[in-house]
Design an enzyme around this catalytic site. Structure first.
Site, short mmCIF file in Angstrom:
data_model
loop_
_atom_site.label_atom_id
_atom_site.label_comp_id
_atom_site.label_asym_id
_atom_site.label_seq_id
_atom_site.Cartn_x
_atom_site.Cartn_y
_atom_site.Cartn_z
N HIS A 124 -8.02 6.90 11.91
CA HIS A 124 -7.48 5.53 11.87
C HIS A 124 -5.96 5.50 11.68
O HIS A 124 -5.40 4.48 11.29
CB HIS A 124 -8.19 4.73 10.77
CG HIS A 124 -9.65 4.57 11.04
ND1 HIS A 124 -10.55 4.24 10.05
CD2 HIS A 124 -10.38 4.71 12.17
CE1 HIS A 124 -11.77 4.19 10.58
NE2 HIS A 124 -11.70 4.47 11.86
N CYS A 139 12.06 -1.83 17.06
CA CYS A 139 12.13 -0.68 17.98
C CYS A 139 13.44 -0.72 18.78
O CYS A 139 14.07 -1.78 18.89
CB CYS A 139 10.94 -0.76 18.94
SG CYS A 139 10.93 0.56 20.16
N ARG A 162 0.84 -1.20 0.00
CA ARG A 162 0.00 0.00 0.00
C ARG A 162 0.87 1.25 0.00
O ARG A 162 0.58 2.22 -0.70
CB ARG A 162 -0.96 -0.02 1.19
CG ARG A 162 -2.02 -1.10 1.09
CD ARG A 162 -2.79 -1.28 2.36
NE ARG A 162 -3.60 -0.11 2.71
CZ ARG A 162 -4.25 0.00 3.88
NH1 ARG A 162 -4.14 -0.96 4.79
NH2 ARG A 162 -4.97 1.08 4.15
C1 BV8 Z 1 -13.46 0.00 17.81
C2 BV8 Z 1 -7.05 1.54 9.36
C3 BV8 Z 1 -13.64 -0.22 20.22
C4 BV8 Z 1 -6.21 0.38 9.00
C5 BV8 Z 1 -9.42 0.91 9.52
C6 BV8 Z 1 -20.66 -0.99 16.03
C7 BV8 Z 1 -21.39 -1.71 15.15
C8 BV8 Z 1 -20.75 -2.71 14.38
C9 BV8 Z 1 -19.38 -2.97 14.48
C10 BV8 Z 1 -18.68 -2.25 15.37
C11 BV8 Z 1 -19.30 -1.28 16.14
N1 BV8 Z 1 -18.34 -0.73 16.92
C12 BV8 Z 1 -17.14 -1.33 16.67
C13 BV8 Z 1 -17.33 -2.25 15.73
C14 BV8 Z 1 -16.30 -3.08 15.18
C15 BV8 Z 1 -15.55 -2.40 14.02
C16 BV8 Z 1 -16.46 -2.11 12.85
O1 BV8 Z 1 -16.97 -1.03 12.66
N2 BV8 Z 1 -16.59 -3.15 12.02
C17 BV8 Z 1 -17.38 -2.97 10.76
C18 BV8 Z 1 -16.64 -3.71 9.66
C19 BV8 Z 1 -18.77 -3.47 10.95
N3 BV8 Z 1 -14.93 -1.15 14.45
C20 BV8 Z 1 -13.71 -1.26 15.03
O2 BV8 Z 1 -13.15 -2.32 15.26
C21 BV8 Z 1 -13.08 0.04 15.45
N4 BV8 Z 1 -12.59 -0.05 16.79
O3 BV8 Z 1 -14.63 0.14 17.66
O4 BV8 Z 1 -12.82 -0.13 19.05
C22 BV8 Z 1 -14.24 -1.53 20.14
C23 BV8 Z 1 -13.39 -2.60 19.96
C24 BV8 Z 1 -13.98 -3.86 19.88
C25 BV8 Z 1 -15.38 -4.04 19.88
C26 BV8 Z 1 -16.20 -2.93 20.07
C27 BV8 Z 1 -15.62 -1.66 20.19
C28 BV8 Z 1 -11.81 0.32 14.59
C29 BV8 Z 1 -12.18 0.56 13.18
C30 BV8 Z 1 -10.97 1.05 12.39
C31 BV8 Z 1 -10.31 -0.06 11.60
N5 BV8 Z 1 -9.25 0.46 10.75
N6 BV8 Z 1 -8.40 1.42 8.77
C32 BV8 Z 1 -5.87 0.33 7.54
O5 BV8 Z 1 -6.37 1.16 6.75
O6 BV8 Z 1 -5.07 -0.54 7.22
S1 BV8 Z 1 -11.01 0.85 8.85
C33 BV8 Z 1 -10.80 1.08 7.13
O7 BV8 Z 1 -11.96 0.54 6.55
C34 BV8 Z 1 -10.75 2.51 6.66
O8 BV8 Z 1 -10.00 3.33 7.50
C35 BV8 Z 1 -12.22 2.88 6.64
O9 BV8 Z 1 -12.63 3.28 7.91
C36 BV8 Z 1 -12.89 1.57 6.32
C37 BV8 Z 1 -13.30 1.52 4.90
O10 BV8 Z 1 -14.41 2.36 4.76
P1 BV8 Z 1 -14.39 3.55 3.69
O11 BV8 Z 1 -13.20 4.41 3.91
O12 BV8 Z 1 -15.72 4.16 3.71
O13 BV8 Z 1 -14.09 2.81 2.30
P2 BV8 Z 1 -14.95 1.69 1.55
O14 BV8 Z 1 -14.02 1.06 0.60
O15 BV8 Z 1 -15.68 0.84 2.54
O16 BV8 Z 1 -16.06 2.52 0.75
C38 BV8 Z 1 -15.67 3.43 -0.23
C39 BV8 Z 1 -16.90 4.28 -0.52
O17 BV8 Z 1 -16.54 5.27 -1.47
C40 BV8 Z 1 -18.06 3.47 -1.12
O18 BV8 Z 1 -19.27 3.91 -0.53
C41 BV8 Z 1 -18.00 3.83 -2.62
O19 BV8 Z 1 -19.29 3.84 -3.18
C42 BV8 Z 1 -17.44 5.23 -2.57
N7 BV8 Z 1 -16.67 5.66 -3.74
C43 BV8 Z 1 -15.83 4.89 -4.49
N8 BV8 Z 1 -15.24 5.67 -5.44
C44 BV8 Z 1 -15.72 6.94 -5.26
C45 BV8 Z 1 -16.62 6.93 -4.16
N9 BV8 Z 1 -17.27 8.04 -3.73
C46 BV8 Z 1 -17.02 9.21 -4.40
N10 BV8 Z 1 -16.14 9.29 -5.45
C47 BV8 Z 1 -15.50 8.19 -5.92
N11 BV8 Z 1 -14.68 8.29 -6.96
ZN ZN Z 2 9.64 -0.27 21.91
#
Ligand code: BV8
Ligand code: ZN
Length: 230
Positions: free
Chosen positions: A99, A136, A50
């Protein structure tokens, strides 16, 4: 708030569908502490891959439009889920990186060492160094300074983001699938606080029914148009 969709037109793969796949692994599999504990080499290869793509990419007109908006709109806050740093390269400042950032590494054991990795992407330095895993000074492995699934976000970042969502008059959600929490909760907080939620996306998302204004199309086309009319 932006997601991977704003960087799609810069050639950065999003997390959805085939884009979200690297080899046979899905992003949500690899972006976890469990995956790193199981095979840190594999996870680092994914992040190096990446970094290679992001290092060769340029911010697009969508990133630039938001950087301009920041200079023209008082109280403008930019929150991103992206770890690519393209907003900063487009000129945005004080970007709230929910993130983390792919160009930093931090100690996996938790001592406070954070190392800047900019300029170390594959093909940028003498060959061979990209295969060795960063270590580290305490002897522990280093890990990408990003938030993995199941990990909590940085408290200050989250507080700033929620406060900005609570206080804003307009919440612009650009290029996000609004599926990952707590980020996906931000536009809902803003909407409940009376803000106009504007969605810029090529597709419907779970946020669409909650948006007061839906701009269907590409971020690099719609955001400059929006900015030029302000
Ligand atoms: C946490 C960094 C406390 C790493 C990332 C509540 C409900 C359900 C689940 C959960 C909840 N609370 C917590 C969870 C669990 C989880 C979660 O949300 N899971 C999801 C999958 C259901 N959340 C977590 O684990 C978070 N931590 O809550 O801690 C906790 C812990 C345990 C349990 C409970 C609570 C941490 C989440 C962060 C993870 N790290 N990234 C890395 O990048 O390597 S997330 C990563 O994926 C990105 O950062 C981003 O956030 C996500 C992807 O989403 P998008 O950026 O929106 O991208 P995506 O590809 O999905 O969509 C693209 C969009 O763009 C589409 O809509 C498309 O149509 C559109 N598009 C495409 N091209 C265009 C466009 N729009 C306009 N123009 C274009 N040209
Ligand atoms: Zn260290």
């Amino acid at each position: 708030m932006t997601g991977a969709g704003i960087s799609a037109e810069s050639g950065i793969p999003t997390f959805r569908g085939t884009d979200g796949l690297w080899r046979t692994f899905s992003a949500t599999d690899l972006a976890t502490p469990e995956a790193f504990a199981r095979d840190p080499g594999l996870v680092w290869q994914w992040y190096r891959w990446r970094q290679g793509i992001i290092g060769r990419a340029q911010p697009n007109a969508g990133h630039v439009a938001l950087a301009h908006l920041q200079t023209r709109v008082s109280g403008f806050a930019l929150v991103t889920q992206n770890v690519d740093g393209l907003h900063q390269r487009a000129g945005s400042t004080h970007v709230i990186e929910l993130h983390g950032n792919i160009w930093r590494a931090r100690c996996a054991r938790g001592c406070d060492l954070v190392r800047d990795m900019a300029g170390t992407e594959p093909g940028s330095g003498p060959s061979g160094d990209e295969d060795t895993l960063p270590v580290c000074s305490c002897g522990s492995l280093m890990r990408p300074d990003v938030v993995w699934f199941g990990e909590s976000l940085d408290g200050d970042c989250l507080d700033h983001a929620f406060k900005a969502a609570q206080d804003c008059d307009v919440f612009l959600a650009a290029g996000t699938s609004a599926l990952v929490y707590p980020a996906a909760g931000l536009p809902l907080v803003a909407g409940r606080a009376g803000a106009l939620v504007v969605e810029v996306n090529v597709d419907d998302t779970p946020l669409t029914p909650h948006a007061g204004l839906v701009l269907r199309g590409k971020a690099a086309e719609l955001l400059p148009a929006l900015e030029s009319r302000l």
